[in-house]
Design an enzyme around this catalytic site. Structure first.
Site, mmCIF file in Angstrom:
data_model
loop_
_atom_site.group_PDB
_atom_site.id
_atom_site.type_symbol
_atom_site.label_atom_id
_atom_site.label_comp_id
_atom_site.label_asym_id
_atom_site.label_seq_id
_atom_site.Cartn_x
_atom_site.Cartn_y
_atom_site.Cartn_z
ATOM 1 N N HIS A 254 64.863 39.811 14.168
ATOM 2 C CA HIS A 254 63.834 39.851 13.120
ATOM 3 C C HIS A 254 64.276 39.153 11.839
ATOM 4 O O HIS A 254 64.872 39.792 10.965
ATOM 5 C CB HIS A 254 63.527 41.308 12.769
ATOM 6 C CG HIS A 254 62.770 42.042 13.814
ATOM 7 N ND1 HIS A 254 61.382 42.066 13.843
ATOM 8 C CD2 HIS A 254 63.184 42.797 14.848
ATOM 9 C CE1 HIS A 254 60.988 42.811 14.860
ATOM 10 N NE2 HIS A 254 62.056 43.266 15.503
ATOM 11 N N GLU B 242 62.444 38.412 9.372
ATOM 12 C CA GLU B 242 61.707 38.975 8.224
ATOM 13 C C GLU B 242 62.362 40.246 7.702
ATOM 14 O O GLU B 242 61.965 40.765 6.665
ATOM 15 C CB GLU B 242 60.239 39.228 8.610
ATOM 16 C CG GLU B 242 59.937 40.520 9.346
ATOM 17 C CD GLU B 242 60.342 40.521 10.816
ATOM 18 O OE1 GLU B 242 61.048 39.593 11.257
ATOM 19 O OE2 GLU B 242 59.961 41.481 11.532
ATOM 20 N N CYS C 291 60.153 38.967 18.095
ATOM 21 C CA CYS C 291 60.310 40.196 18.882
ATOM 22 C C CYS C 291 59.110 40.386 19.811
ATOM 23 O O CYS C 291 58.941 39.625 20.745
ATOM 24 C CB CYS C 291 60.535 41.390 17.949
ATOM 25 S SG CYS C 291 61.174 42.828 18.833
#
Lengths: 957, 265
Positions: free
Chosen positions: B227, B229, B96
């Site tokens: 994302h 994560e 990002c």
């Protein structure tokens, strides 16, 4: 020093979203002659740099050379056959300009030190407009409170440089004034203190034999403001309830507080004493929760007001105990309907659509930048919010249990950290305590605060390190009242002295009082033992956060203020905090004589259902939700939107705040101002019941739910308004005890009234927001509201009654009704416990609460979210005896009801769990994408998922 | 075998550093969050790490443009050590805002020694406002494309969330796009659940050729807008209550990186 002006705009062939957005707004304003709007960002740079360097700065830093162009200097209006005009929007002198601050940092990295930067927006309007249209456009592009508009290509922005301040002491002669004279002083200085309070102050200074200094009066006004001390809720009350007298010595202590005290839950760690309420999370950590309002500033500057609303409430958990880590935001807004005709908007008030967009953007930009997920919210529309929109911002924090308390000690240093102090936000605390008028945008523009989220984020990053290293002894936020409140509060028991010239300023020229009461954002005050000073200052410096010693906690219980060595103010802490006299307020509640409307019964209610689904309050808020980052911190478990296509409205949010643990926190809210028009007591109880239901629906433990109150009312000097407040407060006590659910924190915002030019007044409806949090032992046991599988059974749990009063069904027809939903607390509480047990045992696979729009809306939402059909027969619905009509069964908003989905093989287990409760099998989930609600042979509702979706979605945006 | 060490870079406004570090730890690495000021003071500390991660957030408020100020800082203070780091065969991940930084500092696609102030103004690819000009947070499907990028598993489509207002990949011209396509620089494309590209919301920002992530010529740098994560736990999936047990998609990227580092470095 050279002055450079660099303009940056989108290159041809690439989109100019801002210009496009402005053009669309002009269309909405009815201006159709503007064909296109070209937007540019303008950088004004004063620095030691030559033309070659300016070119490098333009190309390497300010312009995206793939998709933008730049112009050094002032670009001319594009030549051509069409007329064009230029509007430039500059920030007013002293207004925080985060972009400029970042450019200064970047210039330093490029080898250009000591630059002074300002930024502006330039709009080229292509097409001819009249002067009055131009002014209208300017008013829409710029906010008068913080921005300045420049027309044409030749005018230059005003000089930003301010002169340094020279000390000038100001005594305010009040010793010999009569009541009228005292009130005049209060009014002239915008102190918002009443005659009794001014008399108390006069007596104090008569005893001292001197007149007060301006700074002393201001300190008292901030500390004694409604906003800071909640004098209305803590006042003595003589209540007349339908002719029956009731006396309260301290309304808050005898209602909301009292419930919490009597419950004395061992898992409540700190309640009503700190910046947020704190409860146990697990063995090592606690969670704290606070919800604030930022109503008045959001009315004047929706974007800035809402941004600093969320920015401010984030600092509450940060300033709780020794400081919590913010882990979730909640946002609840009340606006007038966005389709309100301009002619109904009073002078001095912004249009509700503009307020709504500004507020949402403000919360979005600040919350997202802080890296805190916004997981829960609601928007409520009512015409009476037109001049007083309500902006509730909440923040949940995680804090180690051994850091839940603080203690500043005499000898500790007073250290201010974070942002610099400017003239922004002066008189925010007092301003927010008074009513609004059509002149407020002029008089109180300085009360608007401007935020910079990154300053707060940087500060947070270091504060948590300093906390864990044990470098400070206490912390609090600089909110309303600025340093005066923060230092005054922290040193209340010990005393403090402050050297005001040490406070770092954004720009020169602030006098000592302005420094002391400024509500500039992103500041916290910590008390630091002298032996830690060097380490902590170095720690802050290591991440470019300013931290400055500005004074010392003394031990003499005096507040002493100095400027360049001269004493400018001295007050006893005891007088400051205890001196405010207690007031007695009259309150009256007369149960209104209302009746139920006489509506003909119908055979088919499909169109009513679809109309409710597309009403402002019920319609999907997806457009708003998707603008908020609800995933950051990677703890999301139950999101605001759930289901097969991620578009169903979740009852509550669940997060997993520790990456390494499966324990969760559920967050939800309840609010229904319409019920308050019938009876604020049942409004409050309904709000509490709804918040609890919502938490139960996702799997929160009923014995670990805590709630917060936010009272937003009109002018409580009117006994009727005060009476309505008392009714709601009484309900809070009854609910706390009945559900065994403590209130752990709260806040009030009174005087939400507007005085129009012609003297008429608009008051908001009595609005009580209940925010709830509940603990989830293992997030894997959470469930969501979307229908899961064709063939599963659907049950209605809880009694549907003849309670259409204040319902959305009546609202459709412009009726209020009389039968407001009531609550049988004991039964509601038992229902919640049983539902929870069923969830833990895996007996229920989806669960949705019945609230706005009743059972029919709940079923429609479950079907849509599950992308499955639902077929229901109301003969199985448990109803009270007087619930005789189909419209009641479909749309009554009776409390304490759930719709649950049970797999066929769990039927017996479920029935055993619900024994002796009102529950009934109403139908099943089906494959075909239809919603059918029948009563025996007659079909009451027949529609499909596409119709439901198109009614529910895309209303707001 | 020694643990793989990951440096997760912090800076003002970066806000996904904790979960990014945690994702690497779940994948078997040791991760350390380091403030950029420490790295600028002591660039040689990079030598102790095998993976450098630029996490998401709003570095410096995304003022001027997303990731721009941090990219400027990297270009003026850290280009050489990072270039050495890459030349030594190590891995760089930008998520990002971190991807925006890698693009704007010239590490991606990293053509013709584009990193460094001289050619900083001549970058071939950039990232700009979403077509729907607002911040958008939603789950998307990603199709792995480049067979060179060590972070991806060919053929494994990923469902992970995106959350940004400036995520639309743009190229200077058509030739740049052709080179990205022909020379395998495209790491991920936005697709639907069946693997087809399309308009909003399948491609949530209007990125050219549905590009969601890019790699460099070595395949050891990955930048992507969504994302990973944020999908390292089963309960993060937006409809996990409708699904059975399954390995969370985002973890793949971290596992691949750590496994590559273990076997090659």
């Amino acid at each position: 020093m050279n002055q450079w002006r660099i303009e940056v705009s989108s290159r041809k062939g690439f989109a100019d979203p801002r210009g496009q957005a402005v053009r669309d707004e002009l269309r909405e304003l009815g201006i159709t002659t503007v064909e296109a709007v070209i937007s540019a960002r303008v950088y004004l740079i004063e620095a030691e740099m030559d033309a070659a360097m300016a070119k490098r700065v333009a190309e390497e830093l300010l312009t995206d050379m793939v998709c933008q162009d730049y112009y050094i200097g002032r670009s001319a209006i594009p030549a051509g056959p069409v007329a064009a005009s230029i509007i430039e929007v500059h920030l007013k002198s002293g207004v925080t300009d985060p972009v400029a601050e970042s450019v200064v940092t970047a210039l330093k990295d490029m080898g250009v030190p000591n630059a002074f930067v300002r930024t502006a927006r330039k709009y080229v309007l292509v097409g001819s407009i009249t002067d009055s249209q131009r002014d209208l456009i300017a008013r829409n592009l710029a906010n008068d409170c913080i921005e300045e508009v420049i027309f044409g290509a030749d005018a230059e922005p005003p000089s930003p440089h301010t002169r340094p301040y020279e000390l000038q002491l100001r005594d305010i002669p009040i010793l010999d004034l009569d009541d009228e004279g005292l009130l005049q002083v209060s009014k002239k200085m915008d102190l918002f203190l009443n005659a009794a309070e001014m008399q108390t102050i006069q007596a104090y200074f008569q005893k001292l034999g001197r007149n007060p200094r301006d700074i002393e009066l201001e300190t008292l006004a901030q500390t004694w403001s409604e906003h800071c001390v909640h004098k209305t809720l803590k006042s003595r009350v003589e209540m007349d309830l339908d002719g029956q007298p009731i006396h309260f010595n301290n309304l808050l202590k005898e209602t909301v507080f009292r419930g919490t005290q009597e419950l004395a839950k061992p898992w409540c760690i700190s309640v009503f004493s700190d910046n947020a309420g704190v409860i146990e999370f697990d063995e090592t950590d606690a969670v704290c929760f606070k919800v604030e309002t930022h109503n008045h500033p959001s009315a004047l500057d929706p974007y800035g007001g809402a941004a600093t609303g969320i920015g401010g409430v984030i600092r509450d958990p940060m300033g709780t105990g020794m400081g919590a880590k913010p882990i979730a935001n909640t946002d609840i807004f009340c606006f007038a309907p966005p389709d309100t005709p301009m002619s109904e908007v009073p002078r001095g008030v912004l249009h509700p659509r503009r307020i709504m967009r500004g507020v949402i953007s403000g919360v979005r930009d600040y919350g997202n930048r802080m890296g805190i997920p916004t997981v829960n919210g609601a928007i409520y529309f009512d015409r009476r919010y037109i001049a007083n929109p309500l902006v509730f911002c909440g923040n949940l924090g995680l804090i180690p249990r051994d850091k839940a308390f603080k203690h500043a000690t005499a000898g500790d240093l007073v250290v201010v950290v974070g942002g610099r102090t400017g003239r922004d936000g002066i008189h925010g605390a007092t301003f927010s305590s008074g009513e609004m008028t059509h002149e407020h945008d002029q008089i109180f523009s300085h009360a608007v605060q401007i935020g910079n989220a990154i300053t707060e984020k940087k500060m947070l990053d270091v504060l948590l390190q300093a906390r864990d290293q044990g470098l400070y002894s206490a912390i609090t936020d600089c909110g309303a009242g600025g340093l005066s409140s923060a230092v005054g509060e922290m040193g209340a028991e010990i005393g403090a002295e402050v050297d005001l010239e040490k406070v770092p300023l954004k720009y020169a020229g602030l006098n000592y009082t302005e420094i002391w009461i400024s509500e500039a954002q992103e500041r916290m005050v910590i008390s630091v033992p002298p032996e830690n000073a060097e380490r902590i200052l170095a720690l802050f410096a290591s991440e470019d956060v300013e931290a400055t010693v500005i004074g010392r906690f003394t031990g003499d219980r005096q507040l002493v203020l100095r400027y360049q060595g001269t004493e400018v103010g001295r007050l006893e802490m005891e007088f400051l905090h205890e001196g405010i006299g207690k007031q007695t307020r009259k309150a009256v509640w007369k149960t209104p004589k209302l009746s139920e409307p006489n509506l003909p019964e119908k055979d088919d209610y499909t169109s009513e259902l679809l109309a409710i689904l597309s009403s402002w309050n019920v319609a999907s808020k997806e457009w708003v939700i998707r603008q908020y980052d609800h995933e950051v911190q990677a703890g999301s478990v139950v999101k605001p939107l759930v289901g097969a296509r991620h578009d169903g409205p979740s009852d509550a949010a669940v997060i997993r705040p520790k990456l390494t643990s499966d324990r969760g926190v559920a967050i939800a809210c309840g609010m229904n101002p319409l019920y308050g028009d019938i009876d604020p007591y049942w409004m409050a109880l309904s709000g509490i019941d709804e918040a609890i239901r919502n938490l139960i629906c996702v799997g929160a433990r009923p014995d670990r739910i805590a709630v917060l109150d936010n009272f937003c009312w009109g002018d409580c000097n009117r006994p009727e308004t005060m009476g309505s407040l008392v009714r709601a407060a009484q309900a809070c006590y009854d609910a706390a005890i009945g559900y065994s659910t403590p209130f752990i924190s709260g806040k009030d915002s009174l005087n939400n009234e507007f005085r129009c030019e012609d003297g008429s007044r608009i008051a908001i409806p009595a609005t009580l927001l209940i925010s709830g949090l509940g603990i989830v032992d293992d997030v894997h046991q959470c469930i969501t509201m979307d229908a899961k599988r064709a063939g599963n059974w659907l049950f209605a749990v809880g009694l549907t009654k003849n309670e259409l009063g204040g319902s959305h069904f009546y609202k459709l027809r412009g009726e209020l009704g009389a039968n407001v939903p009531r609550v049988e607390i004991a039964r509601s509480s038992e229902t919640a416990r049983r539902i929870h047990r069923a969830i833990l045992q895996g007996v229920i696979v989806s669960c949705h609460d019945c609230s706005e729009g009743g059972l029919a809306v709940a079923l429609a939402e479950m079907a849509m979210a599950g992308d499955l059909g639902i077929d229901v027969d109301l003969r199985g619905q448990p109803c009270s005896q007087d619930c005789t009509r189909a419209d009641m069964r479909l749309f009554s908003e009776s409390n304490s009801r759930y719709v649950v989905e049970v797999p066929a093989d769990r039927f017996d287990a479920f029935a055993r769990l619900m024994l002796n409760l009102p529950f009934g099998q109403i139908g099943r989930v089906v494959e075909e994408p239809h919603l059918t609600i029948r009563q025996g042979g007659s079909i009451l509702v027949q529609t499909d998922l596409n119709a439901i979706r198109s009614a529910w979605q895309n209303k707001i945006g | 075998m020694e643990t793989v060490r990951v440096l997760v870079l912090r800076a003002a406004g970066v806000n996904c550093d904790e979960e990014t570090a945690y994702a690497f730890e779940l994948a078997g690495a040791g991760a350390q969050r380091v403030h950029i000021n420490r790295l600028i003071e002591n660039p040689s500390m990079l030598e102790d790490f095998t993976i450098l991660a630029f996490p998401g957030g709003f570095s410096y408020g995304d003022d001027v443009a997303a990731g721009k100020i941090l990219a400027n800082q990297v270009v003026h203070h850290l280009v050489e050590p990072i270039r050495r780091f890459i030349e030594n065969g190590r891995l760089v991940l930008g998520i990002c805002n971190g991807f925006q930084v890698l693009l704007k500092a010239g590490f991606l696609p990293g053509w013709d020694g584009a990193v460094g102030s001289k050619s900083f103004a001549e970058l071939p690819v950039s990232i700009t406002d979403n077509d729907r000009p607002q911040y958008e947070c939603r789950w998307v499907n990603l199709e792995p494309v480049s067979d060179r990028c060590v972070f991806l598993t060919p053929g494994q489509r990923l469902c992970i969330p995106m959350a940004h207002g400036e995520g639309k990949i743009v190229t200077r011209d058509a030739a740049v796009l052709a080179r990205l396509q022909n020379e395998n620089y495209i790491a991920f494309r936005y697709v639907d659940a069946e693997g087809r590209t399309g308009g909003f919301p399948i491609n949530p920002n209007g990125a050219i050729d549905s590009i969601a992530g890019l790699t460099d010529s070595t395949g050891r740098i990955l930048g992507l807008m969504p994302h990973p994560e944020r999908h390292i736990h089963r309960t993060q999936h937006p409809h996990w209550t409708r699904l059975g047990e399954r390995e969370p998609d985002g973890l793949t990227i971290f596992r691949n990186a750590v496994n590559y580092a273990k076997s090659h470095l």
